[in-house]
Design an enzyme around this catalytic site. Sequence first.
Site, PDB file in Angstrom:
ATOM      1  N   GLU A  91       0.814  -1.206   0.000  1.00  0.00           N
ATOM      2  CA  GLU A  91       0.000   0.000   0.000  1.00  0.00           C
ATOM      3  C   GLU A  91       0.856   1.268   0.000  1.00  0.00           C
ATOM      4  OE1 GLU A  91      -4.172  -1.385   1.890  1.00  0.00           O
ATOM      5  OE2 GLU A  91      -2.639  -0.940   3.360  1.00  0.00           O
ATOM      6  N   CYS A 104       3.490   8.472   1.009  1.00  0.00           N
ATOM      7  CA  CYS A 104       4.031   7.540   2.008  1.00  0.00           C
ATOM      8  C   CYS A 104       4.253   6.194   1.317  1.00  0.00           C
ATOM      9  CB  CYS A 104       3.031   7.430   3.150  1.00  0.00           C
ATOM     10  SG  CYS A 104       3.581   6.315   4.437  1.00  0.00           S
ATOM     11  N   CYS A 111       6.859  -6.890   7.540  1.00  0.00           N
ATOM     12  CA  CYS A 111       8.052  -6.405   8.234  1.00  0.00           C
ATOM     13  C   CYS A 111       8.473  -7.461   9.240  1.00  0.00           C
ATOM     14  CB  CYS A 111       7.765  -5.085   8.946  1.00  0.00           C
ATOM     15  SG  CYS A 111       9.234  -4.396   9.757  1.00  0.00           S
ATOM     16  N   CYS A 115       7.215  -5.000  15.810  1.00  0.00           N
ATOM     17  CA  CYS A 115       6.803  -4.010  16.810  1.00  0.00           C
ATOM     18  C   CYS A 115       5.360  -4.333  17.204  1.00  0.00           C
ATOM     19  CB  CYS A 115       6.908  -2.591  16.259  1.00  0.00           C
ATOM     20  SG  CYS A 115       8.588  -2.175  15.783  1.00  0.00           S
ATOM     21  N   CYS A 118       2.118  -2.369  15.727  1.00  0.00           N
ATOM     22  CA  CYS A 118       2.095  -2.096  14.290  1.00  0.00           C
ATOM     23  C   CYS A 118       1.420  -3.222  13.519  1.00  0.00           C
ATOM     24  CB  CYS A 118       3.529  -1.898  13.801  1.00  0.00           C
ATOM     25  SG  CYS A 118       3.656  -1.740  12.020  1.00  0.00           S
ATOM     26  N   CYS A 338      -1.177   5.872   9.751  1.00  0.00           N
ATOM     27  CA  CYS A 338       0.083   5.212  10.127  1.00  0.00           C
ATOM     28  C   CYS A 338      -0.172   3.909  10.828  1.00  0.00           C
ATOM     29  CB  CYS A 338       0.833   6.036  11.163  1.00  0.00           C
ATOM     30  SG  CYS A 338       1.372   7.568  10.608  1.00  0.00           S
TER      31      CYS A 338
END
Length: 362
Positions: A91, A104, A111, A115, A118, A338
Amino acid sequence: MKTNLLNFDLPGLTRYFDEIKEKPFRAKQVMRWMHLAGVNNFTDMTDLAKSLRAKLEAKAEIKVPELIVEQKSLDGTRKWLLNVGTGNGIETVFIPEDSRGTLCISSQIGCALECMFCSTGRQGFNRNLSTAEIIGQLWWANKALGVTPKEERVISNVVMMGMGEPLANFDNVVTALNIMLDDHGYGLSRRRVTVSTSGMIAQMDRLKEEMPVALAISLHASNDQVRDRIIPLNRKYPLKQLMAACERYLVKAPRDFITFEYIMLKDVNDKPEHAHELIELVKNVPCKFNLIPFNPFPHAGFVRSEQGRIKIFREILLEAGFVVTVRKTRGDDIDAACGQLAGKVQDKTKRQQKWQLVQGVS
Ligand code: SAH
Ligand code: SF4
């Protein structure tokens, strides 16, 4: 297999033209066609000799990821889901503001850094994106925003804050950054291109030497105890080392400050004592703070800090003389905020299964 020319920055493309026994200035021409004019076929490159176009046709291609879907938010934010093959999607988000337009960009499929807060981290990890897939996001966004070479570009800023940890995909990201900055590419200012990292120190030192752009650090905690818990990478690179790396980075950075991103998690890191601790922590690093109210996603296990808490936290930092912004949540209605970018990740780490076991989700 054909060579995808979108994987090359100008030095790379120049080497390629040398290999196929063509003059170096051809690389500049092709670069301009691809990135300035948004052309992805050789037929339209009208100032190249027919014979060269035929040669390129046979050996090379300009392959951008395929667009799966575009979404528009009521506030003008736009989001594109791009197909990067084998069931994976990434995205990209465009955020228009009065004085700038920010894109962005994602750097990885998923990932690996896990974290806790996230959504991308929770999705697991599949692979790094190629340079073509990274720059392809800018290519698409420019196209979708209706840009021709004559018009003024709408995208003035790029932030590597989409899916993935950019510094974990160092080489491909640096090549893509080089294309963004190149006058024959997107001609963006070094100060307006930001890499955001959760704190990969060794790679920050490399970035400083090879491609010093603006830097944002996902700090999110004022002490190692909290940070260890929410950002596992901190166990390898604790805060003291991270602060020292920030000081080193600033020696070559295009801006004279680091941006510290600080996600506001209710009762985890949002108390006044955390703000005071933070002030002490960053005392040797010229910086600005960007407070990000936590954006929830299903089964996150965290809660967004209340407005009042964020206000008090901000005031303590302001009083100490810092510049502090609180990130406005944009694109809420299309899950473009975010940490909400989930794309479509074919997880290779089995993390989703792990999480589902931990959380008891069926
Ligand atoms: N991997 C890089 C860049 C991508 S994340 C990094 O971690 O910096 C971009 C930003 O979104 C980071 O500051 C990240 O911590 C933040 N973020 C992640 N999840 C979030 C969430 N649920 N709500 C708000 N911000 C989040
Ligand atoms: Fe990866 Fe950044 Fe998400 Fe952490 S916050 S899991 S580093 S994308």
